[in-house]
Design a protein around this motif. Structure first.
Motif, PDB file in Angstrom:
ATOM      1  N   UNK A   1       0.830  -1.207   0.000  1.00  0.00           N
ATOM      2  CA  UNK A   1       0.000   0.000   0.000  1.00  0.00           C
ATOM      3  C   UNK A   1       0.867   1.261   0.000  1.00  0.00           C
ATOM      4  N   UNK A   2       1.898   1.262   0.814  1.00  0.00           N
ATOM      5  CA  UNK A   2       2.785   2.429   0.876  1.00  0.00           C
ATOM      6  C   UNK A   2       3.519   2.626  -0.448  1.00  0.00           C
ATOM      7  N   UNK A   3       4.005   1.528  -1.030  1.00  0.00           N
ATOM      8  CA  UNK A   3       4.721   1.615  -2.305  1.00  0.00           C
ATOM      9  C   UNK A   3       3.839   2.168  -3.419  1.00  0.00           C
ATOM     10  N   UNK A   4       2.551   1.880  -3.353  1.00  0.00           N
ATOM     11  CA  UNK A   4       1.614   2.309  -4.401  1.00  0.00           C
ATOM     12  C   UNK A   4       0.860   3.567  -4.018  1.00  0.00           C
ATOM     13  N   UNK A   5       1.208   4.133  -2.865  1.00  0.00           N
ATOM     14  CA  UNK A   5       0.588   5.362  -2.379  1.00  0.00           C
ATOM     15  C   UNK A   5      -0.935   5.236  -2.339  1.00  0.00           C
ATOM     16  N   UNK A   6      -1.390   4.146  -1.729  1.00  0.00           N
ATOM     17  CA  UNK A   6      -2.822   3.898  -1.607  1.00  0.00           C
ATOM     18  C   UNK A   6      -3.101   3.316  -0.224  1.00  0.00           C
ATOM     19  N   UNK A   7      -4.346   3.026   0.045  1.00  0.00           N
ATOM     20  CA  UNK A   7      -4.711   2.508   1.367  1.00  0.00           C
ATOM     21  C   UNK A   7      -4.567   0.989   1.428  1.00  0.00           C
ATOM     22  N   UNK A   8      -4.399   0.505   2.636  1.00  0.00           N
ATOM     23  CA  UNK A   8      -4.366  -0.936   2.873  1.00  0.00           C
ATOM     24  C   UNK A   8      -5.693  -1.569   2.447  1.00  0.00           C
ATOM     25  N   UNK A   9      -6.792  -0.904   2.718  1.00  0.00           N
ATOM     26  CA  UNK A   9      -8.110  -1.416   2.333  1.00  0.00           C
ATOM     27  C   UNK A   9      -8.209  -1.597   0.822  1.00  0.00           C
ATOM     28  N   UNK A  10      -7.677  -0.624   0.055  1.00  0.00           N
ATOM     29  CA  UNK A  10      -7.734  -0.733  -1.401  1.00  0.00           C
ATOM     30  C   UNK A  10      -6.935  -1.947  -1.880  1.00  0.00           C
ATOM     31  N   UNK A  11      -5.754  -2.160  -1.311  1.00  0.00           N
ATOM     32  CA  UNK A  11      -4.911  -3.302  -1.700  1.00  0.00           C
ATOM     33  C   UNK A  11      -5.660  -4.604  -1.451  1.00  0.00           C
ATOM     34  N   UNK A  12      -6.313  -4.716  -0.309  1.00  0.00           N
ATOM     35  CA  UNK A  12      -7.037  -5.945   0.030  1.00  0.00           C
ATOM     36  C   UNK A  12      -8.246  -6.124  -0.883  1.00  0.00           C
ATOM     37  N   UNK A  13      -8.998  -5.050  -1.145  1.00  0.00           N
ATOM     38  CA  UNK A  13     -10.146  -5.155  -2.070  1.00  0.00           C
ATOM     39  C   UNK A  13      -9.687  -5.568  -3.454  1.00  0.00           C
ATOM     40  N   UNK A  14      -8.576  -4.999  -3.916  1.00  0.00           N
ATOM     41  CA  UNK A  14      -8.047  -5.336  -5.233  1.00  0.00           C
ATOM     42  C   UNK A  14      -7.623  -6.803  -5.283  1.00  0.00           C
ATOM     43  N   UNK A  15      -6.965  -7.271  -4.237  1.00  0.00           N
ATOM     44  CA  UNK A  15      -6.519  -8.668  -4.189  1.00  0.00           C
ATOM     45  C   UNK A  15      -7.717  -9.621  -4.224  1.00  0.00           C
ATOM     46  N   UNK A  16      -8.759  -9.292  -3.480  1.00  0.00           N
ATOM     47  CA  UNK A  16      -9.960 -10.141  -3.470  1.00  0.00           C
ATOM     48  C   UNK A  16     -10.624 -10.123  -4.836  1.00  0.00           C
ATOM     49  N   UNK A  17     -10.741  -8.961  -5.458  1.00  0.00           N
ATOM     50  CA  UNK A  17     -11.352  -8.861  -6.786  1.00  0.00           C
ATOM     51  C   UNK A  17     -10.585  -9.691  -7.811  1.00  0.00           C
ATOM     52  N   UNK A  18      -9.257  -9.584  -7.790  1.00  0.00           N
ATOM     53  CA  UNK A  18      -8.442 -10.352  -8.733  1.00  0.00           C
ATOM     54  C   UNK A  18      -8.564 -11.850  -8.473  1.00  0.00           C
ATOM     55  N   UNK A  19      -8.615 -12.250  -7.215  1.00  0.00           N
ATOM     56  CA  UNK A  19      -8.776 -13.667  -6.882  1.00  0.00           C
ATOM     57  C   UNK A  19     -10.110 -14.186  -7.418  1.00  0.00           C
ATOM     58  N   UNK A  20     -11.172 -13.433  -7.213  1.00  0.00           N
ATOM     59  CA  UNK A  20     -12.493 -13.873  -7.670  1.00  0.00           C
ATOM     60  C   UNK A  20     -12.589 -13.931  -9.190  1.00  0.00           C
ATOM     61  N   UNK A  21     -11.900 -13.049  -9.879  1.00  0.00           N
ATOM     62  CA  UNK A  21     -11.885 -13.108 -11.342  1.00  0.00           C
ATOM     63  C   UNK A  21     -11.187 -14.381 -11.829  1.00  0.00           C
ATOM     64  N   UNK A  22     -10.119 -14.779 -11.173  1.00  0.00           N
ATOM     65  CA  UNK A  22      -9.367 -15.970 -11.580  1.00  0.00           C
ATOM     66  C   UNK A  22     -10.004 -17.264 -11.086  1.00  0.00           C
ATOM     67  N   UNK A  23     -10.841 -17.180 -10.055  1.00  0.00           N
ATOM     68  CA  UNK A  23     -11.439 -18.370  -9.440  1.00  0.00           C
ATOM     69  C   UNK A  23     -12.935 -18.189  -9.272  1.00  0.00           C
ATOM     70  N   UNK A  24     -13.675 -18.139 -10.380  1.00  0.00           N
ATOM     71  CA  UNK A  24     -15.124 -17.939 -10.254  1.00  0.00           C
ATOM     72  C   UNK A  24     -15.770 -19.134  -9.553  1.00  0.00           C
ATOM     73  N   UNK A  25     -16.880 -18.867  -8.863  1.00  0.00           N
ATOM     74  CA  UNK A  25     -17.589 -19.980  -8.220  1.00  0.00           C
ATOM     75  C   UNK A  25     -17.980 -21.018  -9.270  1.00  0.00           C
ATOM     76  N   UNK A  26     -17.878 -22.260  -8.906  1.00  0.00           N
ATOM     77  CA  UNK A  26     -18.229 -23.328  -9.847  1.00  0.00           C
ATOM     78  C   UNK A  26     -19.731 -23.341 -10.074  1.00  0.00           C
TER      79      UNK A  26
END
Length: 65
Positions: A26-51
């Protein structure tokens, strides 16, 4: 105009190591910790859609085979 999305709030615990790494990202990207976590979850869900269930589904009185 698109309708506003309703957000849900959750509480998550991280190991000290994971929290440190996420905070650094988050610090390296000058953004919030919450944004990093939301982005990580979004990317995970895109790669692993519910069956999606395969058809035909078993009848409730037959159970799984």
């Amino acid at each position: 105009m698109a309708a506003a999305q309703k957000n849900s709030r959750v509480s998550v615990s991280f190991t000290e190591r994971d929290h440190t790494l996420l905070t650094q990202i988050a610090e390296d990207r000058d953004t919030s910790l919450a944004w990093v976590i939301r982005q990580a979850v979004s990317e995970y869900l895109e790669r692993n859609p519910p069956e999606e269930p395969s058809l035909p589904l078993p009848r409730p009185d037959q159970g799984h085979r």
